[in-house]
Write an enzyme that holds these catalytic residues in place. Sequence first.
Site, PDB file in Angstrom:
ATOM      1  N   SER A 141       4.526  -4.036 -10.564  1.00 13.41           N
ATOM      2  CA  SER A 141       4.102  -2.517 -10.418  1.00 13.41           C
ATOM      3  C   SER A 141       5.029  -1.948  -9.459  1.00 13.41           C
ATOM      4  O   SER A 141       5.838  -2.610  -8.719  1.00 13.41           O
ATOM      5  CB  SER A 141       2.700  -2.438  -9.816  1.00 13.41           C
ATOM      6  OG  SER A 141       2.221  -1.145  -9.286  1.00 13.41           O
ATOM      7  N   TYR A 154      -3.559  -5.052  -3.352  1.00 16.09           N
ATOM      8  CA  TYR A 154      -2.923  -4.854  -4.753  1.00 16.09           C
ATOM      9  C   TYR A 154      -1.588  -5.038  -4.699  1.00 16.09           C
ATOM     10  O   TYR A 154      -0.891  -5.860  -5.264  1.00 16.09           O
ATOM     11  CB  TYR A 154      -3.346  -3.656  -5.217  1.00 16.09           C
ATOM     12  CG  TYR A 154      -2.666  -3.295  -6.669  1.00 16.09           C
ATOM     13  CD1 TYR A 154      -3.136  -4.125  -7.654  1.00 16.09           C
ATOM     14  CD2 TYR A 154      -1.856  -2.332  -6.867  1.00 16.09           C
ATOM     15  CE1 TYR A 154      -2.242  -4.100  -8.713  1.00 16.09           C
ATOM     16  CE2 TYR A 154      -1.061  -2.405  -7.750  1.00 16.09           C
ATOM     17  CZ  TYR A 154      -1.446  -2.859  -9.201  1.00 16.09           C
ATOM     18  OH  TYR A 154      -0.920  -2.656 -10.211  1.00 16.09           O
TER      19      TYR A 154
END
Length: 244
Positions: A141, A154
Amino acid sequence: MKQLKKTVLITGASSGIGEATALRLAADGHRVYLGARRTDRLAVLAERITADGGIAEVRSLDVTDAADTAAFVESARDRFGSVDVIVNNAGVMPLSPLAALKTDEWDRMIDVNIRGVLHGIAAGLPVMQEQGSGHIVNIASVGAWEVPATSAVYSATKFAVRAITEGLRIETDGSIRVTLVSPGVTESELAESISDQESREAMRTYRAVALPASAIAGAVAYAISQPAEVDVNSIIVRPTASMQ
């Protein structure tokens, strides 16, 4: 020289980037072996691929279970004779401020986003070493490169995926290729796992400009389509209009 088509294993293939990658790679002529917990959705996806002339098979998969991941890889090899590419795509993103103390969600992100990738590597790497070839693609990501508010855990998991991928690249010889794909804001169901209401609303605004999942599938297709002597190590894909 015409490229030989490959057997590609994709985790988290029931929606979003995993689903789009399955569709793209099958359309390119590769054999896709699809894993996820939602087998009903996998079955629909496989039917769609085969109806279009592609080759797709599915198996229930929980990437947090090392034994289940090993069985997933072994069943693909039994069916197709090789494991040419593994796309470690499964992931979750229940964002929240650290002060919210959503420790169960922290643990879930660690289990899926980090352990899931490690389990994929542990299952696939020995097979690829035995074959003398293979390609591991880890989906990270932009959170592997930055830490927005509410994204601490995250992003930590995605930083870990980035580190694991680079370590694997350095440790393997030229017979096994390693790629990190870092999507920017992409249309997916990830935001639906956010239980913190403020974070959920912020994510709706953040995702106002988003890539289609097919854009990330295109990046994966590009990486695995390169000749054997070319190793695409890292790709970051962002929406053109995004400042993030």
